[in-house]
Design an enzyme around this catalytic site. Structure first.
Site, PDB file in Angstrom:
ATOM      1  N   LYS A   1     -10.119   0.260 -12.046  1.00 31.56           N
ATOM      2  CA  LYS A   1     -11.298  -0.337 -11.393  1.00 31.56           C
ATOM      3  C   LYS A   1     -12.344   0.722 -11.021  1.00 31.56           C
ATOM      4  O   LYS A   1     -13.537   0.494 -11.186  1.00 31.56           O
ATOM      5  CB  LYS A   1     -10.807  -1.083 -10.145  1.00 31.56           C
ATOM      6  CG  LYS A   1     -11.863  -1.717  -9.306  1.00 31.56           C
ATOM      7  CD  LYS A   1     -11.223  -2.682  -8.328  1.00 31.56           C
ATOM      8  CE  LYS A   1     -10.225  -2.010  -7.398  1.00 31.56           C
ATOM      9  NZ  LYS A   1     -10.823  -1.292  -6.289  1.00 31.56           N
TER      10      LYS A   1
ATOM     11  N   ARG B   1     -12.018  -6.618   1.819  1.00 30.25           N
ATOM     12  CA  ARG B   1     -10.564  -6.592   1.682  1.00 30.25           C
ATOM     13  C   ARG B   1      -9.921  -7.635   2.587  1.00 30.25           C
ATOM     14  O   ARG B   1      -8.710  -7.856   2.513  1.00 30.25           O
ATOM     15  CB  ARG B   1     -10.043  -5.224   2.070  1.00 30.25           C
ATOM     16  CG  ARG B   1      -9.843  -4.264   0.885  1.00 30.25           C
ATOM     17  CD  ARG B   1      -8.975  -3.170   1.365  1.00 30.25           C
ATOM     18  NE  ARG B   1      -8.415  -2.187   0.531  1.00 30.25           N
ATOM     19  CZ  ARG B   1      -9.006  -1.155  -0.041  1.00 30.25           C
ATOM     20  NH1 ARG B   1     -10.297  -1.043  -0.040  1.00 30.25           N
ATOM     21  NH2 ARG B   1      -8.320  -0.244  -0.665  1.00 30.25           N
TER      22      ARG B   1
ATOM     23  N   ARG C   1       2.149   7.151 -16.938  1.00 32.90           N
ATOM     24  CA  ARG C   1       0.995   7.983 -16.588  1.00 32.90           C
ATOM     25  C   ARG C   1       1.458   9.308 -15.978  1.00 32.90           C
ATOM     26  O   ARG C   1       2.294   9.324 -15.089  1.00 32.90           O
ATOM     27  CB  ARG C   1       0.129   7.224 -15.581  1.00 32.90           C
ATOM     28  CG  ARG C   1      -1.094   8.000 -15.138  1.00 32.90           C
ATOM     29  CD  ARG C   1      -2.094   7.091 -14.498  1.00 32.90           C
ATOM     30  NE  ARG C   1      -1.765   6.787 -13.111  1.00 32.90           N
ATOM     31  CZ  ARG C   1      -2.616   6.231 -12.254  1.00 32.90           C
ATOM     32  NH1 ARG C   1      -3.823   5.890 -12.667  1.00 32.90           N
ATOM     33  NH2 ARG C   1      -2.263   5.972 -11.022  1.00 32.90           N
TER      34      ARG C   1
ATOM     35  N   ARG D   1       2.996  10.339 -10.341  1.00 31.45           N
ATOM     36  CA  ARG D   1       2.823   9.978  -8.928  1.00 31.45           C
ATOM     37  C   ARG D   1       3.999   9.154  -8.448  1.00 31.45           C
ATOM     38  O   ARG D   1       4.511   8.301  -9.169  1.00 31.45           O
ATOM     39  CB  ARG D   1       1.533   9.146  -8.772  1.00 31.45           C
ATOM     40  CG  ARG D   1       0.321   9.992  -8.506  1.00 31.45           C
ATOM     41  CD  ARG D   1      -0.930   9.174  -8.520  1.00 31.45           C
ATOM     42  NE  ARG D   1      -0.862   7.985  -7.659  1.00 31.45           N
ATOM     43  CZ  ARG D   1      -1.916   7.236  -7.353  1.00 31.45           C
ATOM     44  NH1 ARG D   1      -3.095   7.541  -7.830  1.00 31.45           N
ATOM     45  NH2 ARG D   1      -1.793   6.184  -6.587  1.00 31.45           N
TER      46      ARG D   1
ATOM     47  N   ARG E   1       3.100  -3.285  -5.438  1.00 29.85           N
ATOM     48  CA  ARG E   1       1.656  -3.137  -5.172  1.00 29.85           C
ATOM     49  C   ARG E   1       0.868  -4.309  -5.754  1.00 29.85           C
ATOM     50  O   ARG E   1      -0.091  -4.781  -5.168  1.00 29.85           O
ATOM     51  CB  ARG E   1       1.143  -1.829  -5.791  1.00 29.85           C
ATOM     52  CG  ARG E   1       1.411  -0.610  -4.912  1.00 29.85           C
ATOM     53  CD  ARG E   1       1.344   0.667  -5.708  1.00 29.85           C
ATOM     54  NE  ARG E   1       0.011   1.006  -6.173  1.00 29.85           N
ATOM     55  CZ  ARG E   1      -0.227   1.874  -7.156  1.00 29.85           C
ATOM     56  NH1 ARG E   1       0.753   2.480  -7.763  1.00 29.85           N
ATOM     57  NH2 ARG E   1      -1.452   2.135  -7.521  1.00 29.85           N
TER      58      ARG E   1
END
Ligand code: AMP
Length: 217
Positions: A13, A88, A122, A155, A166
């Protein structure tokens, strides 16, 4: 052109909104960046903000809305903006309505399995931050960055069970906001269809949808 962009964490995003901002010649406003800037300046407000943000909690609505209001009054927003990371909460969506009009909502969709595959593969360079994908954009030498030779790492929150969690939290948090906007503001839904979809291809599809919706007129 005044847009809001929504998308699950890890869907790209940030990259998409900053490129779309350049393309449309409007400001890209990420409230996370506004928050980090306040903390960096170490003002009284910055210290209050840090006490929430450093624990990974949302900053109270009034504070973040005030920071956004200030940012929207800058000259670079005169032709419009893309809001990334705001609203949010339902409270923020209602406050935003009092501050400005929104022309459209860009909603990035990606399947959970694709997101897992994208993020679980990733790796990031510790030194320069370059991002690789072990399946689709592998470094030339395993474990080392092509650009600077730095060490590549994964990560902690890119592990598959964390990614699923998430995504679940994202869907739960955004549902009431989407409900609130339904019928009020046009949604432009853009899906990541395959791993070879590039940000440029996504931008073209967004531009096409913006034209069709009449929002670019
Ligand atoms: P982000 O970079 O979007 O992940 O945001 C980093 C941190 O800034 C979040 O964990 C929150 O503490 C804070 N933050 C960013 N946007 C908002 C928002 N709209 N409302 C409340 N807190 C926010």
């Amino acid at each position: 052109m005044r847009l809001i962009i929504f998308g699950p964490p890890g869907a790209g995003k940030g990259t998409l909104s900053s490129r779309l901002g350049s393309r449309l010649e409007v400001a890209h406003i990420a409230t996370g960046d506004l928050i980090r800037e306040e903390i960096r300046r170490n003002t009284e407000l910055g210290k209050t903000i840090a006490s929430y943000a450093n624990k990974g909690e949302l900053v109270p609505d009034e504070i973040v809305t005030e920071a956004l209001k200030k940012r929207l009054s800058h000259h670079d927003c005169s032709k419009g903006f893309i809001l990334d990371g705001y609203p949010r909460t339902l409270g923020q969506a209602k406050s935003l309505e009092r501050i400005t009009k929104i022309d459209a909502i860009v909603r990035i969709g990606i399947s959970e399995s694709m997101l897992v595959e994208r993020l679980a593969n990733r790796v990031i360079c510790r030194k320069c931050g370059a991002v690789y994908n072990l399946k689709y954009l592998a470094p030339r030498k395993a474990g080392l960055c092509d650009v600077c030779g730095g060490e590549l790492y994964q990560r902690e929150d890119d592990k598959s069970d964390v990614i699923r969690e998430r995504m679940r939290v994202y869907e739960m948090d955004t549902r009431p906001i989407m409900e609130y906007y339904k019928g009020k503001i046009p949604f432009l839904d853009i899906r990541f269809r395959s791993h070879t979809t590039t940000p440029e291809m996504m931008i073209e599809r967004i531009m096409e949808k913006l034209r069709k919706s009449g929002a670019t007129n």
